[in-house]
Design an enzyme around this catalytic site. Structure first.
Site, short mmCIF file in Angstrom:
data_model
loop_
_atom_site.label_atom_id
_atom_site.label_comp_id
_atom_site.label_asym_id
_atom_site.label_seq_id
_atom_site.Cartn_x
_atom_site.Cartn_y
_atom_site.Cartn_z
N SER A 132 0.94 -1.27 0.05
CA SER A 132 0.19 -0.11 0.03
C SER A 132 0.97 1.38 -0.01
CB SER A 132 -1.04 0.00 1.40
OG SER A 132 -0.30 0.50 2.22
N ASP A 133 0.42 2.35 -0.54
CA ASP A 133 1.02 3.54 -0.06
C ASP A 133 0.70 4.02 1.19
OD1 ASP A 133 2.45 5.92 -0.52
OD2 ASP A 133 1.26 6.71 -2.26
N ASN A 134 1.36 4.96 1.61
CA ASN A 134 1.55 5.43 3.14
C ASN A 134 0.04 5.61 3.76
OD1 ASN A 134 2.24 6.23 5.69
ND2 ASN A 134 2.79 8.24 4.92
N ASN A 135 -0.30 4.59 4.56
CA ASN A 135 -1.64 4.71 5.54
C ASN A 135 -2.87 4.43 4.50
OD1 ASN A 135 -0.97 5.03 8.44
ND2 ASN A 135 0.13 6.67 7.47
N ASP A 136 -2.54 3.81 3.22
CA ASP A 136 -3.94 4.04 2.37
C ASP A 136 -5.03 2.93 2.60
OD1 ASP A 136 -3.41 6.36 0.96
OD2 ASP A 136 -2.80 5.53 -1.02
#
Length: 728
Positions: A265-269
């Protein structure tokens, strides 16, 4: 033919086929057997793991599993050199930022940069990198992350992306060896296609645009470079957030393109499915949606033990209550473990590395960063041949501007290196480079003039004075990490602060002025373009920026770079890109009533201190079948008195087709070096890959008819020679 004779023939054919199968590429056999060996090991390990241990593997910051001996996969950024996330320690090589690297139009340079970066990554214990950025910039430079991209064209981004991945990961039997690491292609998909120029903002596009513009680099990364990991973008597609979009992550990415690596995932997505997209009411529901869509690892920047514990406990309870979800957990965990085995992490003891003291950078890497920087510089304007400056004819030189110099920061990294930059052992500013170049032969009068982030003109008098007492002026302007990059989007594309006023004040002195742009996005620099005789676009050239800039100013380097993004005349012209469809040709409609709709500087544009002449392009065969191939060749001659580089570009258009097309699309390029008077022949192939379009059923086909093939020095019509190819 009797049965015995027929049987002997069948047996003979079988033995022949068996012989060729056994004696085919050693690499393929080795890879196949190695893959099976890894798969067996992963399956064995999965059978021994508890549910908590499997979920922990899916957390990016999970520590090594001591019970089963599962190693940790350390991560970092590697966009243009190694940067450890959350660390700002020195001794890593910083190369030209991605937008500058692409401006070389030499994929082999990008490949070498990435291979050197991989070596430095391994020295720091890093094995997984969140690079490259394969986003195709959609013509909106308000978006701060333009600098991280390879430009506005899908073919160019594909070639640069494949080169980067091959350099970082290695190829063949060297892939993921002790000198290479795993790359992550991002952001899947259409990330820059936002409607307000804002990072992660709302986007909306057709499937055709997604497939024609944004998908090709990822397809090339998977099929050609064998990318190991892919990261989805923050936004949604067709109303469904990318991190839960099974059509994107399963149907397209895995089933259609054949991606077999792991998705991070992208950051916290994954959490943002709840907190940004408001799809779910709880974090657990969000995690399940991401899991089902195929997101294997959850990236949350910064270690967070509470969050990790929460994930394990809550997901454990949820999956225990719904055993059908266990297959998703096993699949995700197996992909991550497979990556660790491929990287050889199970075969070696982890090193204790102190990033504050380890010397990851190498002198030969720094020297290559310098060579690369020299090839990235673009000459946008050179009226009256102001450049290159003749050191023997000037006694004093003013160096002015907020980007002329930067001291070593107390923390963080230099702002004139661009986003995702490590901290190199040194950085050569434009002022440093010019001083080193001229020595005691030319007096340097330096004045900052203004601060980039200030509206104060208090420094103007000193700058004007420096200009007046000098024979010429180098005016270093543009932007920095504070005005561009991730999270630094703009609603205005003019020079930041009072830089334009500074340019006007220096221009009024009447001295010859050279504008040097150090920036990360295309800017609307109309006053500069109209009034300053010479302009160099340098982007962010890395740790040897000033050395390369000085080389170009004094002619030790003849600029040969070309733009990979179009420059707008104003923010109102955005989006501006050469990828345009036909409009009201010749009718007077389809125009702005208050400005020219053409870009200030077009895609593919760049001048030289010499001149080049193109011959009329010639086909090997001017008529081919729909399944046929041919080539087109052009002679390029250096007609000036200096050696120089030219980037020869080929564009293709299907003249009459069953669907709408762009006016032209880049399908080939080659950078060549020519001595004065020298001629070289450049040849491009033309076949299915170059001539196909997506028909109404979204299938790639070559349709019979005529094709306009344009070859020349940039995307603008006046720089192109045309020829017609017939396909029957």
């Amino acid at each position: 033919m009797n049965t015995i004779k027929k049987g002997k023939i069948v047996l003979a054919l079988f033995l022949v086929n068996l012989f060729f199968a056994c004696n085919s590429s050693d690499n393929n056999n080795f890879k196949s057997s190695k893959d099976k060996e890894i798969a067996d090991k992963v399956q064995s390990l999965i059978s021994k793991m508890t549910l908590e241990e499997k979920i922990a593997e899916m957390m990016q910051d999970a520590p090594a599993n001591e019970r089963l001996g599962i190693p940790y996969m350390k991560y970092a950024e590697a966009l243009h050199g190694m940067w450890l996330v959350l660390d700002y320690y020195g001794n890593t090589t910083v190369y030209p930022q991605a937008i500058a690297a692409a401006s070389t139009w030499e994929p082999e340079l990008v490949k070498k940069m990435a291979s050197q970066t991989a070596i430095e990554a391994r020295a720091l214990g890093v094995t997984h990198c969140y690079s490259p950025n394969l986003d195709v910039i959609s013509g909106d430079p308000r978006y701060g992350r333009v600098e991280e991209s390879y430009g506005e064209d899908p073919y160019l981004v594909s070639r640069m992306g494949v080169a980067f991945i091959q350099g970082l990961q290695g190829m063949g039997d060297k892939q993921f060896d002790e000198n290479h690491v795993m790359a992550t292609a991002k952001h899947f998909i259409g990330y820059p296609e936002n409607r307000r120029g804002i990072n992660g903002g709302f986007s909306d596009m057709s499937e055709r645009r997604l497939r024609e513009v944004y998908l090709p680099p990822f397809e090339a990364a998977i099929k050609e470079a064998k990318i190991g990991s892919i990261m989805p973008g923050h936004q949604d597609y067709n109303g469904v957030p990318n991190h839960m979009n099974t059509w994107l992550l399963k149907d397209i990415l895995r089933d259609e393109l054949g991606f077999d690596g792991f998705i991070i995932s992208d950051n916290n997505d994954v959490g943002r499915l709840q907190t940004m997209h408001f799809i779910t009411e709880t974090r657990t529901e969000a995690a399940i949606l991401g899991l089902k869509a195929g997101v294997d690892m959850d990236l949350v920047i910064g270690k967070n033990e509470k969050l990790a514990t929460y994930h394990v406990n809550v997901l454990k309870d949820t999956i225990t209550k719904n055993p059908k979800l266990m297959s998703y957990i096993d699949k995700a965990t197996s992909r991550i473990l497979t990556a660790k085995y491929k990287l050889g992490l199970f075969d070696s003891e982890p090193k204790e590395i102190d990033p504050k003291t380890v010397n990851a950078g190498k002198k030969e890497h720094q020297e290559f960063a310098y060579e690369m920087a020299k090839k990235a510089i673009i000459l946008l304007k050179n009226d009256n041949n102001v450049l290159p400056l003749d050191m023997s004819k000037i006694k004093s030189l003013a160096v002015i501007g907020p980007n002329a110099h930067e001291n070593r920061p107390k923390r963080g990294t230099y702002s004139l290196l661009g986003g995702y930059s490590g901290l190199p052992p040194y950085y050569v500013s434009a002022l440093d480079g010019i001083k080193a170049k001229v020595g005691n032969k030319v007096k340097i009068n330096y004045a900052k003039g203004c601060d980039l982030l200030s509206n104060s003109k208090a420094g103007f008098p000193a700058a004007i004075s420096a200009a007046k007492k000098s024979d010429a002026v180098i005016l270093v302007i543009g932007g920095s990490r504070r005005t561009g990059g991730e999270g630094a989007d703009r609603d205005n594309l003019d020079l930041y602060g009072v830089q334009k006023e500074l340019v006007e004040a220096i221009h009024k002195t009447g001295k010859p002025v050279v504008a040097v742009l150090i920036n990360g996005r295309a800017l609307s620099i109309n006053y500069v373009a109209e009034n300053i005789p010479s302009i160099l676009e340098t982007w962010y050239l890395g740790m040897h920026s000033g050395d390369a800039i000085a080389d170009a100013i004094f002619g030790d380097v003849n600029p040969g770079g070309k733009l990979t993004v179009s420059f707008p005349r104003s923010v109102g012209q955005v989006p501006v890109t050469y990828l345009m469809r036909p409009d009201f040709i010749g009718s007077g409609k389809g125009l702005y009533i208050d400005s020219d709709k053409s870009p200030l500087f077009p895609f593919g544009f760049g001048l030289s201190y010499t001149t080049f002449k193109y011959s009329t392009p010639k086909f090997e065969n001017a008529t081919i079948g729909v399944d046929g191939n041919t080539t087109i060749s052009v002679d390029v001659t250096n007609t000036g008195d200096r050696a120089g580089d030219e980037v020869v570009q080929m564009y293709v258009r299907d003249d009459i087709a069953s669907v709408g097309r762009y006016n032209k699309m880049l399908k080939g390029f080659e950078r060549i070096s020519l001595q004065p008077g020298e001629t070289k022949t450049v040849t491009f192939k033309l076949g299915f890959d170059e001539l196909n379009i997506l028909n109404q059923q979204m299938k790639k086909v070559v349709e019979p008819g005529t094709f306009t093939i344009s070859v020349g020095a940039s995307s603008q019509e006046k720089d192109l020679q045309k020829a017609t190819l017939t396909v029957k």
